[in-house]
Design an enzyme around this catalytic site. Sequence first.
Site, PDB file in Angstrom:
ATOM      1  N   SER A  14       0.858  -1.183   0.000  1.00 12.43           N
ATOM      2  CA  SER A  14       0.000   0.000   0.000  1.00 12.43           C
ATOM      3  C   SER A  14       0.891   1.229   0.000  1.00 12.43           C
ATOM      4  O   SER A  14       2.113   1.123   0.055  1.00 12.43           O
ATOM      5  CB  SER A  14      -0.906  -0.001   1.224  1.00 12.43           C
ATOM      6  OG  SER A  14      -0.128   0.301   2.365  1.00 12.43           O
ATOM      7  N   LYS A  15       0.241   2.374  -0.046  1.00 10.55           N
ATOM      8  CA  LYS A  15       0.951   3.656  -0.084  1.00 10.55           C
ATOM      9  C   LYS A  15       2.053   3.759   0.978  1.00 10.55           C
ATOM     10  O   LYS A  15       3.073   4.409   0.760  1.00 10.55           O
ATOM     11  CB  LYS A  15      -0.037   4.808   0.135  1.00 10.55           C
ATOM     12  CG  LYS A  15      -0.706   5.256  -1.150  1.00 10.55           C
ATOM     13  CD  LYS A  15       0.043   6.445  -1.720  1.00 10.55           C
ATOM     14  CE  LYS A  15      -0.395   6.792  -3.133  1.00 10.55           C
ATOM     15  NZ  LYS A  15       0.714   6.867  -4.060  1.00 10.55           N
ATOM     16  N   ARG A  16       1.798   3.122   2.115  1.00  8.60           N
ATOM     17  CA  ARG A  16       2.771   3.196   3.215  1.00  8.60           C
ATOM     18  C   ARG A  16       4.144   2.674   2.795  1.00  8.60           C
ATOM     19  O   ARG A  16       5.163   3.055   3.352  1.00  8.60           O
ATOM     20  CB  ARG A  16       2.305   2.345   4.403  1.00  8.60           C
ATOM     21  CG  ARG A  16       1.198   2.935   5.217  1.00  8.60           C
ATOM     22  CD  ARG A  16       0.792   1.988   6.320  1.00  8.60           C
ATOM     23  NE  ARG A  16       0.273   0.734   5.802  1.00  8.60           N
ATOM     24  CZ  ARG A  16       0.770  -0.457   6.078  1.00  8.60           C
ATOM     25  NH1 ARG A  16       1.808  -0.565   6.874  1.00  8.60           N
ATOM     26  NH2 ARG A  16       0.228  -1.548   5.557  1.00  8.60           N
ATOM     27  N   HIS A  17       4.155   1.762   1.805  1.00 10.75           N
ATOM     28  CA  HIS A  17       5.419   1.138   1.407  1.00 10.75           C
ATOM     29  C   HIS A  17       6.099   1.895   0.276  1.00 10.75           C
ATOM     30  O   HIS A  17       7.124   1.472  -0.222  1.00 10.75           O
ATOM     31  CB  HIS A  17       5.178  -0.302   0.967  1.00 10.75           C
ATOM     32  CG  HIS A  17       4.510  -1.140   2.013  1.00 10.75           C
ATOM     33  ND1 HIS A  17       3.203  -1.536   1.924  1.00 10.75           N
ATOM     34  CD2 HIS A  17       4.977  -1.637   3.180  1.00 10.75           C
ATOM     35  CE1 HIS A  17       2.892  -2.257   2.983  1.00 10.75           C
ATOM     36  NE2 HIS A  17       3.945  -2.327   3.767  1.00 10.75           N
ATOM     37  N   GLY A  18       5.533   3.004  -0.155  1.00  9.54           N
ATOM     38  CA  GLY A  18       6.095   3.754  -1.279  1.00  9.54           C
ATOM     39  C   GLY A  18       5.025   3.912  -2.335  1.00  9.54           C
ATOM     40  O   GLY A  18       3.888   3.481  -2.141  1.00  9.54           O
TER      41      GLY A  18
END
Length: 478
Positions: free
Chosen positions: A238-242
Amino acid sequence: MEKIVTRFAPSPTGTLHLGGARTALFNFLFSRHHQGKFILRIEDTDRTRSTDEYIQDILEALTWLGIQWDEGLYYQSQRMELYHQNVERLLSEGKAYRCYCTTEELEARRQIALERKENTRYDGHCRDRQDRPDLPYVVRFRTPQSGSISFTDLIHGPITFVNSELDDLVIIRADKTPTYNFSVVIDDVDMGITHVIRGDDHINNTPRQVLIYQALGFSPPLFAHLPMIHGADRTKLSKRHGATAVIEYRKDGYLPQAMVNYLARLGWGFGDQEIFSPDDLIGKFDLKDVSKSAAIFNPEKLVWLNHQYLMKESNEGLIELARPFLDPAAGKLPGESLLKVAEIFKPRARTLVEFNEQSRFLFLDTVETDPEAAQKFFTPDVKNLFYELIRKLKEVPAWKEKEIEDVFRNIVQARGIKMAKIAQAVRVALTGKTVSPGLFEIMGILGQGKTLQRIESALDKIPSAPPSPSEGGALGRG
Ligand code: GLU
């Protein structure tokens, strides 16, 4: 052997993300490897969630990655006739039925089932209904209530589902549009798809689809469900990972070859080889080498790969790739100097964005000086050094790295100081920073005029020495 036909069938309900691009790539590689055909089909029957912007994004991202389709573009929204013909057939054969239950009724019965701790799937209320009231309805597939359904996944092996666990799924919505599980079957049959390669998240849909194949008397294709992509913390990417949208990577200065290389390695490998050209991938790709377990997205590895690909570029090639990222002022630099810029920054920049960030100081009219660097290296004693340097640099007969270096060496020698003393201060004057590529190379690219101008303007930032008691101050003079 039968010709292999694969497809990528995105729903345009979001931008193309890494998982989708990896699915498209594996379908593309597999069909190319077998001299087959790769079809692109837009699954846009959900009119409330599909948008033209997302379609454009998907096409742009695939084109950027060089994932070329051989047939299509097909739009499911333009193939309604075909779905309705097949639904009529299922209805007339009693393999599907009209369901008039309203959302409220379904919800109320679901609540009761929940309270009784019973299964909440559709309760078959309209299954055997004979009348056809003049009311809105959906069409449901009559799932067999006993037995089981099996298929052999090319990656996961044999998979079996018990039919009684499956719902009488809606295949036509109240607005007459088909749902995914139905239209996908009709199209995969109609387009002669031999291999359905898609994400693991569809494994639960596959038994439902196989039942629909059977009901229509079609033989199902082969299925290969690709492992999910997780972040380093082993949760769904998800966005949290890039960045997850493919197009973001283009904006961030990644090369499509590096992306393709990286995506190919998400769940697939060939020994310990890391770098693959597209042709190499086509030659080596096989579903048997796809792993069952989730692939881990590692942005560090992607940026490393990107750097490898940047390093392979010629100086001309790199400038061409970097042009959209470069400051417009770079256009004023002579071609030869730009090539030198490429040569100097190629080993340092890992992305085209970094290439611009690292080299832009060369093109700008004024230097953005890091205040800490100025404080550390613009010490009062540097002023005199700069005056001498300016004088001598003005006299340099030819503006060549070697000649410039000689000027520095002479000053250093005559004054008995260390090269670093003058070099660091000049570096800050020219680049605004304490770290940069070789000073004389930079001066070569900047040219005489700009070099002198930058050293001269740095003079204003250098504080004067405080007056010593013997020479300065009203009291001293008195
Ligand atoms: N439209 C589906 C999706 O985007 C396609 C799945 C499939 O390949 O069958 O997930």
